[in-house]
Design a protein around this motif. Sequence first.
Motif, PDB file in Angstrom:
ATOM      1  N   ALA A 287     -29.116 193.800 -53.188  1.00 24.72           N
ATOM      2  CA  ALA A 287     -28.185 193.239 -54.176  1.00 24.72           C
ATOM      3  C   ALA A 287     -27.089 192.427 -53.488  1.00 24.72           C
ATOM      4  CB  ALA A 287     -27.568 194.361 -55.012  1.00 24.72           C
ATOM      5  N   ALA A 288     -26.561 192.945 -52.387  1.00 23.92           N
ATOM      6  CA  ALA A 288     -25.535 192.214 -51.647  1.00 23.92           C
ATOM      7  C   ALA A 288     -26.103 190.920 -51.071  1.00 23.92           C
ATOM      8  CB  ALA A 288     -24.979 193.086 -50.525  1.00 23.92           C
ATOM      9  N   THR A 289     -27.333 190.982 -50.547  1.00 27.42           N
ATOM     10  CA  THR A 289     -27.989 189.794 -49.990  1.00 27.42           C
ATOM     11  C   THR A 289     -28.211 188.741 -51.070  1.00 27.42           C
ATOM     12  OG1 THR A 289     -29.091 191.177 -48.336  1.00 27.42           O
ATOM     13  CG2 THR A 289     -30.015 188.989 -48.707  1.00 27.42           C
ATOM     14  N   LEU A 290     -28.446 189.165 -52.298  1.00 28.73           N
ATOM     15  CA  LEU A 290     -28.613 188.241 -53.415  1.00 28.73           C
ATOM     16  C   LEU A 290     -27.300 187.547 -53.765  1.00 28.73           C
ATOM     17  CD1 LEU A 290     -30.736 187.345 -55.643  1.00 28.73           C
ATOM     18  CD2 LEU A 290     -29.712 189.124 -57.077  1.00 28.73           C
ATOM     19  N   ALA A 291     -26.186 188.267 -53.644  1.00 30.27           N
ATOM     20  CA  ALA A 291     -24.893 187.734 -54.073  1.00 30.27           C
ATOM     21  C   ALA A 291     -24.206 186.887 -53.008  1.00 30.27           C
ATOM     22  CB  ALA A 291     -23.966 188.884 -54.485  1.00 30.27           C
ATOM     23  N   ILE A 292     -24.355 187.243 -51.748  1.00 34.38           N
ATOM     24  CA  ILE A 292     -23.585 186.609 -50.671  1.00 34.38           C
ATOM     25  C   ILE A 292     -23.780 185.101 -50.583  1.00 34.38           C
ATOM     26  CG2 ILE A 292     -23.398 186.467 -48.153  1.00 34.38           C
ATOM     27  CD1 ILE A 292     -23.758 189.562 -48.161  1.00 34.38           C
ATOM     28  N   PRO A 293     -25.004 184.554 -50.712  1.00 34.21           N
ATOM     29  CA  PRO A 293     -25.132 183.085 -50.621  1.00 34.21           C
ATOM     30  C   PRO A 293     -24.283 182.330 -51.637  1.00 34.21           C
ATOM     31  CG  PRO A 293     -27.289 184.114 -50.424  1.00 34.21           C
ATOM     32  CD  PRO A 293     -26.330 185.203 -50.809  1.00 34.21           C
ATOM     33  N   GLY A 294     -24.088 182.917 -52.806  1.00 32.75           N
ATOM     34  CA  GLY A 294     -23.284 182.262 -53.825  1.00 32.75           C
ATOM     35  C   GLY A 294     -21.830 182.099 -53.424  1.00 32.75           C
ATOM     36  N   ALA A 295     -21.366 182.930 -52.475  1.00 34.05           N
ATOM     37  CA  ALA A 295     -19.985 182.836 -52.009  1.00 34.05           C
ATOM     38  C   ALA A 295     -19.818 181.815 -50.897  1.00 34.05           C
ATOM     39  CB  ALA A 295     -19.506 184.206 -51.523  1.00 34.05           C
ATOM     40  N   LEU A 296     -20.924 181.255 -50.395  1.00 33.62           N
ATOM     41  CA  LEU A 296     -20.860 180.291 -49.298  1.00 33.62           C
ATOM     42  C   LEU A 296     -21.372 178.915 -49.672  1.00 33.62           C
ATOM     43  CD1 LEU A 296     -20.473 179.687 -46.208  1.00 33.62           C
ATOM     44  CD2 LEU A 296     -22.880 180.318 -45.957  1.00 33.62           C
ATOM     45  N   ILE A 297     -22.401 178.866 -50.507  1.00 33.76           N
ATOM     46  CA  ILE A 297     -23.148 177.621 -50.690  1.00 33.76           C
ATOM     47  C   ILE A 297     -22.301 176.496 -51.273  1.00 33.76           C
ATOM     48  CG2 ILE A 297     -24.023 178.043 -53.044  1.00 33.76           C
ATOM     49  CD1 ILE A 297     -26.808 177.169 -51.869  1.00 33.76           C
ATOM     50  N   GLY A 298     -21.281 176.849 -52.040  1.00 35.17           N
ATOM     51  CA  GLY A 298     -20.422 175.816 -52.620  1.00 35.17           C
ATOM     52  C   GLY A 298     -19.637 175.048 -51.573  1.00 35.17           C
ATOM     53  N   THR A 299     -19.374 175.692 -50.435  1.00 37.40           N
ATOM     54  CA  THR A 299     -18.586 175.031 -49.399  1.00 37.40           C
ATOM     55  C   THR A 299     -19.289 173.786 -48.883  1.00 37.40           C
ATOM     56  OG1 THR A 299     -17.741 177.205 -48.759  1.00 37.40           O
ATOM     57  CG2 THR A 299     -17.389 175.389 -47.229  1.00 37.40           C
TER      58      THR A 299
END
Length: 468
Positions: A287-299
């Motif tokens: 679940a954490a692996t699913l969420a983490i990219p969303g916190a970076l990809i916008g950069t």
Amino acid sequence: MTAQLFDKPALPAAAAAGGAPRVRRPAAALAVIAGCNAMIQLDDPIVNIALPGMRAELGLTAVGASWVVTAYLLVFGGLLLLGGRAGDILGRRRVFMAGVSLFTAAAALRGAASSGEMLIAVRAVQGAGAALAAPSGLALLLSMFPQGPSRTRAIAVCTAVGALSTAGGLLLAGALTSLSSWRWVVYLDVPLGVAIVAAAPFVLAETPRARGRFDAAGALVSALGAAALVFGLARAAERPLSDVTVVGSVLAGLVLLAVFAKIERRARQPIVAPALFADRDRLLAYAATLAIPGALIGTYFFLNQFFQAERGWPALAAAFALLPLPVTMALTAGVCPRLLRRLGARRMLAVGAGLLGSANVWLALGAQGRYAVAVFPALVLLGAGMACSVLPPTVLATSSLRPGEAGAAAGVLNAVQSVGGSVGLVTLVTVAAHGAGMAGGFATGAVFAVLALGAAAGLRRRPPGTVS
């Protein structure tokens, strides 16, 4: 750190990961696996920076240009589970080398593409190569390094090398784009791929083949379900969420994945054993692996466009501006194994998610201000947060595995990460497109960090120094 990493060579006791033989040159073996990880991660910034030149020279429409990215994602996401299982049955080194060879050959053909159709086709082949190489490489790492500090440090090394490859890729691609043709940019993967294929037979030991056969029904349904889901999410980044292709593809993907889960529960030799999801901590790690990219990809998505389109910076200047993120991530990854021992997976993931959330809020409030004040500190926080957020779920998701499960576990982890990137990008782009702009996109990135924080809160408390 290198000396500490290899104080315990991989032993036959690593049976939890598939029972690999002792590795005589673990440093060289890890370098090959980390090199493959770097090559796959390097490809994304290469394509994004080269895409405008591809469009201009090959006459690609906006839709055609999007398919240069989507074709890769479809095949990569669709075949990851099958790629992980193939390594278990056919031998992980054999499948790893086949995947790297396929990826490298397609990268060479991509640079010689004479039409948009050819470019899209070789991108799909690249996706197939990456789907074979990525899970088999991680499974080989699990086999070589026994569960514990050695494996944790090996994963941290791969994280650091991947971050450095992103930094180098940004600079090289930016420089070559500014000074030469996009064709030279997309050839960057080729020498690295050739070196990996040449070195692999000498430094990687083949793993014992697991007895069994492919679950044909599970393989087909999982590939179609993952591809449909990724396609629908990719289309959602370009079209309204109500578009029939978006809704239909996402629903079809979810239904097919539900059918896949039912098939796996009944299969004698499933591609993914349902027991992998029985452990609460492993499930929360996914679940954490699913969420983490969303916190970076916008950069990378928003800031790269903002620097070049709004401020008129050349590609190389934009690449330099983004460098603090991967450099900080690489430096932080070096101390992450010690942090993990001191803090434990639960607290370290919470720290990482907190840093990611803070960085996204910082960018949401002032990304359009002066770079030194409004952007640079946030990129440093993002780099540190990513390093702290990636290691704990990776370690938890690949711990306590039974013989023959390493490939499947690696395939699931890579698949979840791939889908997480697609979900994150679609969500951020949709929010930004509906009037919230770049600030809204970063605010949404902070929400993804909060979701990762929630996953951390659900992990079991463990004694200090205990990870798995």
